[in-house]
Design an enzyme around this catalytic site. Structure first.
Site, PDB file in Angstrom:
ATOM      1  CB  CYS A 138      -0.920   0.030   1.224  1.00 47.05           C
ATOM      2  SG  CYS A 138      -1.736  -1.527   1.575  1.00 47.05           S
ATOM      3  CG  HIS A 191      -6.016   1.701  -0.550  1.00 44.87           C
ATOM      4  ND1 HIS A 191      -4.835   2.260  -1.001  1.00 44.87           N
ATOM      5  CD2 HIS A 191      -5.656   0.751   0.368  1.00 44.87           C
ATOM      6  CE1 HIS A 191      -3.822   1.673  -0.383  1.00 44.87           C
ATOM      7  NE2 HIS A 191      -4.297   0.762   0.443  1.00 44.87           N
ATOM      8  CB  CYS A 215      -1.855   0.857   7.612  1.00 48.87           C
ATOM      9  SG  CYS A 215      -3.375   0.615   6.660  1.00 48.87           S
TER      10      CYS A 215
END
Length: 387
Positions: free
Chosen positions: A91, A343, A373
């Site tokens: 991520c 995302h 995160c």
């Protein structure tokens, strides 16, 4: 030490992954359009001085495989003399790209970089081809590789109720919708071609994934999706699945000033940190603490904060332990977040940084923090300063 600065930053609109506006647009195209745009928007920068294109992407296979950074840069017409590398910190990939470029600039290993990232989650699913080593189970629970279950765990540990999650998700959609209709995303979105529901070619200049109709009542009717029997995390309180890219032009400060370029922000400090994979969503806390310490700053010094909303159950514990509960409405995710915007994994680090810089300009703020995160237990953070 030399200073790394952001000269420009843009993103694509966020397209819905299932049958959305970018269903017929490849990840390389999303990336290349932004690379071209950065050069068009900044004619004072000689493309032949670009040291490297550093591009984040998580699922590096199919159209995103074989070094999408190079494929996209060639597609964009970036001079062949520039290098190109694809990086993967899950991520945090495109924020990692920013960190790599910044470190290179600080150590004299180049003065002009294009960085960013992409993920077309509609074309290349998040779990495509993933095959964890069986021996990993000796050190990490299988559920630690299931992001939704890690959010459930983190939420339970911090007493985050279903109602708190629903409220946070509604806020995300409401703020993103308000930012959209009030034109606060206009400066960061670079319109590119996509297709409407009928297949007609259109210029897309809006985020498709925002759901302004979201209410507490509508979210209350959703069932837990990751732990149906005992869970609280629903699809409505999780980041949306979306397709998108984001990009930044990063330069050495003295070089940018010599060229008469407008400097939008300086990279003040950077950090990554690890945490237990079972609560991977907690990573922003130690990463932020390290980044702030390196800058000699405190969380109270931050005027604006972008925290990637992987899940409401994950974001709220970070907000709590970073000491931000009392200032959420004034400082945190003021234009909504990933619950509303989505995302796209490799894109998000550059996306939240781009949104942050635009918010800092809008509010005439001096210091800002972007943090997120990372799956399997990491966090990444960047402190920006307007100059």
């Amino acid at each position: 030490m030399k200073q790394a600065v952001i000269v420009d930053c843009i993103r694509t609109p966020m397209g819905r992954s299932k049958g959305g506006v970018f269903r017929n647009v490849r990840a390389e195209t999303l990336s290349a359009e932004l690379m071209k745009a950065l050069l068009l928007r900044n004619p004072g920068v000689d493309p032949n001085t670009i040291e490297d294109v550093i591009w984040g992407c998580v699922q590096q296979t199919l159209e995103q495989g074989f070094n999408i950074a190079r494929n996209a840069s060639l597609l964009a017409g970036v001079p062949k003399t520039a290098g190109a590398v694809t990086v993967n910190r899950l991520c945090g990939s495109s924020m990692e790209a920013l960190h790599q470029a910044s470190r290179a600039i600080m150590t004299g290993m180049g003065d002009t970089f294009i960085i960013g990232g992409v993920e077309h989650m509609g074309h290349v699913p998040m779990n495509h081809g993933v095959d964890f080593h069986p021996g990993l189970a000796a050190n990490v629970a299988k559920a630690s590789g299931m992001m939704g279950l890690t959010a459930e765990m983190l939420g339970k540990l911090h007493g985050i109720s279903r109602e708190m999650q629903d409220q946070f998700a509604v806020r995300s959609h409401q703020r993103a919708h308000a930012a959209s209709i009030e034109g606060r995303f206009a400066n960061e979105i670079y319109a590119i071609e996509g297709h409407d529901a009928n297949g007609a070619l259109i210029k897309v200049d809006y985020d498709e994934v925002i759901r302004p109709e979201t209410t507490l009542e509508s979210l209350a009717g959703l069932r837990p999706v990751f732990d149906p029997a005992n869970g609280t995390v629903t699809a409505g309180t999780s980041s949306a699945l979306s397709d998108g890219a984001a990009a930044m032009l990063v330069m050495e400060e003295e070089k940018a000033r010599a060229l008469g370029l407008t400097i939008r922000a300086r990279v003040r400090s950077m950090a990554v940190a690890g945490c237990d994979a079972a609560i991977m969503g907690y990573g922003p806390v130690p990463a932020t603490q390290k980044a702030l310490a390196r800058a000699g700053l405190s969380i109270q010094d931050m005027d604006v904060i972008e925290l990637n909303e992987a899940f409401a159950a994950q974001s709220l514990p970070c907000v709590k332990d970073l000491g931000l509960m009392d200032v959420v409405e004034d400082k945190v995710n003021l234009n909504g977040g990933a619950i509303a915007l989505g995302h796209p994994l490799g894109c998000s680090g550059a996306r939240i940084s781009t949104t942050l810089i635009n918010l800092m300009e809008h509010k005439d703020a001096t210091l800002g923090l972007a943090t997120m995160c990372i799956g399997l237990g990491q966090g990444i953070a960047t402190v920006f300063e307007r100059v």
